[in-house]
Design a protein around this motif. Structure first.
Motif, PDB file in Angstrom:
ATOM      1  N   VAL A   1      27.409 -16.904 -45.465  1.00  0.00           N
ATOM      2  CA  VAL A   1      28.025 -15.667 -45.943  1.00  0.00           C
ATOM      3  C   VAL A   1      28.003 -14.606 -44.846  1.00  0.00           C
ATOM      4  O   VAL A   1      29.013 -13.941 -44.576  1.00  0.00           O
ATOM      5  CB  VAL A   1      27.295 -15.143 -47.204  1.00  0.00           C
ATOM      6  CG1 VAL A   1      27.746 -13.712 -47.539  1.00  0.00           C
ATOM      7  CG2 VAL A   1      27.565 -16.066 -48.398  1.00  0.00           C
ATOM      8  N   LEU A   2      26.868 -14.476 -44.173  1.00  0.00           N
ATOM      9  CA  LEU A   2      26.734 -13.464 -43.135  1.00  0.00           C
ATOM     10  C   LEU A   2      27.645 -13.754 -41.944  1.00  0.00           C
ATOM     11  O   LEU A   2      28.200 -12.835 -41.334  1.00  0.00           O
ATOM     12  CB  LEU A   2      25.274 -13.377 -42.682  1.00  0.00           C
ATOM     13  CG  LEU A   2      24.840 -12.098 -41.962  1.00  0.00           C
ATOM     14  CD1 LEU A   2      25.228 -10.855 -42.755  1.00  0.00           C
ATOM     15  CD2 LEU A   2      23.353 -12.113 -41.692  1.00  0.00           C
ATOM     16  N   ARG A   3      27.824 -15.029 -41.622  1.00  0.00           N
ATOM     17  CA  ARG A   3      28.763 -15.387 -40.548  1.00  0.00           C
ATOM     18  C   ARG A   3      30.179 -14.931 -40.898  1.00  0.00           C
ATOM     19  O   ARG A   3      30.915 -14.434 -40.051  1.00  0.00           O
ATOM     20  CB  ARG A   3      28.750 -16.905 -40.315  1.00  0.00           C
ATOM     21  CG  ARG A   3      27.565 -17.410 -39.521  1.00  0.00           C
ATOM     22  CD  ARG A   3      27.845 -18.792 -38.950  1.00  0.00           C
ATOM     23  NE  ARG A   3      26.658 -19.392 -38.393  1.00  0.00           N
ATOM     24  CZ  ARG A   3      25.957 -20.380 -38.953  1.00  0.00           C
ATOM     25  NH1 ARG A   3      26.348 -20.899 -40.098  1.00  0.00           N
ATOM     26  NH2 ARG A   3      24.878 -20.861 -38.374  1.00  0.00           N
ATOM     27  N   GLN A   4      30.552 -15.153 -42.149  1.00  0.00           N
ATOM     28  CA  GLN A   4      31.885 -14.743 -42.603  1.00  0.00           C
ATOM     29  C   GLN A   4      32.033 -13.223 -42.546  1.00  0.00           C
ATOM     30  O   GLN A   4      33.068 -12.700 -42.116  1.00  0.00           O
ATOM     31  CB  GLN A   4      32.116 -15.237 -44.037  1.00  0.00           C
ATOM     32  CG  GLN A   4      32.232 -16.737 -44.185  1.00  0.00           C
ATOM     33  CD  GLN A   4      33.537 -17.274 -43.617  1.00  0.00           C
ATOM     34  OE1 GLN A   4      34.551 -16.579 -43.604  1.00  0.00           O
ATOM     35  NE2 GLN A   4      33.498 -18.505 -43.123  1.00  0.00           N
TER      36      GLN A   4
ATOM     37  N   ALA B   1      34.543 -15.328 -50.387  1.00  0.00           N
ATOM     38  CA  ALA B   1      34.491 -16.189 -51.566  1.00  0.00           C
ATOM     39  C   ALA B   1      35.491 -17.341 -51.451  1.00  0.00           C
ATOM     40  O   ALA B   1      35.166 -18.500 -51.722  1.00  0.00           O
ATOM     41  CB  ALA B   1      34.773 -15.366 -52.826  1.00  0.00           C
ATOM     42  N   VAL B   2      36.700 -17.019 -51.005  1.00  0.00           N
ATOM     43  CA  VAL B   2      37.734 -18.046 -50.836  1.00  0.00           C
ATOM     44  C   VAL B   2      37.325 -19.051 -49.756  1.00  0.00           C
ATOM     45  O   VAL B   2      37.439 -20.265 -49.942  1.00  0.00           O
ATOM     46  CB  VAL B   2      39.094 -17.391 -50.462  1.00  0.00           C
ATOM     47  CG1 VAL B   2      40.110 -18.460 -50.074  1.00  0.00           C
ATOM     48  CG2 VAL B   2      39.609 -16.557 -51.622  1.00  0.00           C
TER      49      VAL B   2
ATOM     50  N   ILE C   1      33.266 -20.089 -53.420  1.00  0.00           N
ATOM     51  CA  ILE C   1      32.346 -19.549 -54.430  1.00  0.00           C
ATOM     52  C   ILE C   1      32.978 -18.294 -55.020  1.00  0.00           C
ATOM     53  O   ILE C   1      33.999 -17.812 -54.533  1.00  0.00           O
ATOM     54  CB  ILE C   1      30.962 -19.219 -53.817  1.00  0.00           C
ATOM     55  CG1 ILE C   1      31.109 -18.259 -52.622  1.00  0.00           C
ATOM     56  CG2 ILE C   1      30.253 -20.502 -53.378  1.00  0.00           C
ATOM     57  CD1 ILE C   1      29.786 -17.876 -51.946  1.00  0.00           C
ATOM     58  N   SER C   2      32.372 -17.748 -56.077  1.00  0.00           N
ATOM     59  CA  SER C   2      32.943 -16.563 -56.708  1.00  0.00           C
ATOM     60  C   SER C   2      32.586 -15.306 -55.917  1.00  0.00           C
ATOM     61  O   SER C   2      31.620 -15.278 -55.152  1.00  0.00           O
ATOM     62  CB  SER C   2      32.420 -16.421 -58.136  1.00  0.00           C
ATOM     63  OG  SER C   2      31.055 -16.031 -58.121  1.00  0.00           O
TER      64      SER C   2
ATOM     65  N   ALA D   1      26.000 -11.192 -54.730  1.00  0.00           N
ATOM     66  CA  ALA D   1      24.585 -11.487 -54.962  1.00  0.00           C
ATOM     67  C   ALA D   1      23.902 -11.928 -53.666  1.00  0.00           C
ATOM     68  O   ALA D   1      22.769 -11.518 -53.362  1.00  0.00           O
ATOM     69  CB  ALA D   1      24.440 -12.574 -56.025  1.00  0.00           C
ATOM     70  N   HIS D   2      24.604 -12.755 -52.896  1.00  0.00           N
ATOM     71  CA  HIS D   2      24.057 -13.191 -51.614  1.00  0.00           C
ATOM     72  C   HIS D   2      23.879 -11.995 -50.672  1.00  0.00           C
ATOM     73  O   HIS D   2      22.857 -11.887 -49.980  1.00  0.00           O
ATOM     74  CB  HIS D   2      24.980 -14.223 -50.954  1.00  0.00           C
ATOM     75  CG  HIS D   2      24.875 -15.599 -51.529  1.00  0.00           C
ATOM     76  ND1 HIS D   2      23.664 -16.211 -51.769  1.00  0.00           N
ATOM     77  CD2 HIS D   2      25.828 -16.495 -51.902  1.00  0.00           C
ATOM     78  CE1 HIS D   2      23.881 -17.419 -52.265  1.00  0.00           C
ATOM     79  NE2 HIS D   2      25.180 -17.606 -52.365  1.00  0.00           N
TER      80      HIS D   2
END
Length: 210
Positions: free
Chosen positions: A155-158, A169-170, A174-175, A181-182
């Motif tokens: 997530v952090l890389r994105q 999310a896409v 994931i939603s 939340a992450h």
């Protein structure tokens, strides 16, 4: 391990030819050292190690095809006694810990090469370990910190790539609520004030790379 006479056989692994040349010049000026191999990628490093069996390998971390940490792990899997010193521009405690877990014996910032390279090679060849004081301090400082999960790092890389939560999310399938939340967890674990601050901390510590 390979030596010529009593000289320490050294392999230099870095994708920048000028850095390899500079290190080769330093080694060439030492009566107890000899350059026995060079490599520009992690894959070449594994191949050259198998061919030349250097006493000490100087390994860059940021390389194409296979990074330095994966190359260290591959070399150590085949040759558990291999002595490897990491060369890097990164101060990050997380990256340093990854390198040591992979089997590195030393960690040297490229800014320190002129002053500390020769002594580090000798120390590691003699069976010692070498960790710069500032890296050891960072490792100790964050020793009790909760590590980010593999998904949180993704997530952090994105986010570091400039993606909004919806895009993250896409990309990860994931939603958007899960992404939020992450991010909440990431901010808490890194003691970051916002997304940008979290990315800055993660880059500095070597959790993610540019």
């Amino acid at each position: 391990m390979q030596t010529t006479g009593n000289r320490i056989g050294i392999m230099v692994v870095d994708d920048h030819p000028l850095l390899r040349e500079g290190i080769a010049a330093v080694i060439g000026g030492q009566p107890d050292m000899q350059l026995v191999a060079e490599a520009a990628t992690g894959i070449e490093a594994v191949e050259q190690f198998a061919a030349h069996h250097p006493d000490v390998t100087l390994m860059d971390l940021q390389m194409p095809a296979m990074n330095g940490i994966d190359a260290i792990a591959a070399i150590r899997e085949r040759s558990p006694s291999a002595r490897i010193v990491v060369l890097t521009t990164y101060h990050g405690d997380v990256q340093a810990l990854r390198a040591f877990k992979a089997g590195a014996s030393g960690y040297l910032l490229k800014s320190m090469l002129r002053k500390e390279l020769v002594d580090t090679i000798r120390q590691v060849h003699a069976g010692g370990k070498r960790v710069p004081a500032e890296i050891a301090k960072e490792i100790a400082e964050y020793a009790s910190s909760e590590a980010l999960s593999a998904r949180e790092i993704e997530v952090l890389r994105q986010v570091a790539g400039g993606n909004a939560n919806k895009r993250v999310a896409v990309q990860l399938g994931i939603s958007e609520e899960t992404v939020k939340a992450h991010m909440k967890s990431i901010l808490s674990k890194l003691a970051a004030s916002d997304r940008t601050h979290a990315v800055t901390i993660a880059l500095k510590r070597g959790i993610i790379e540019t």
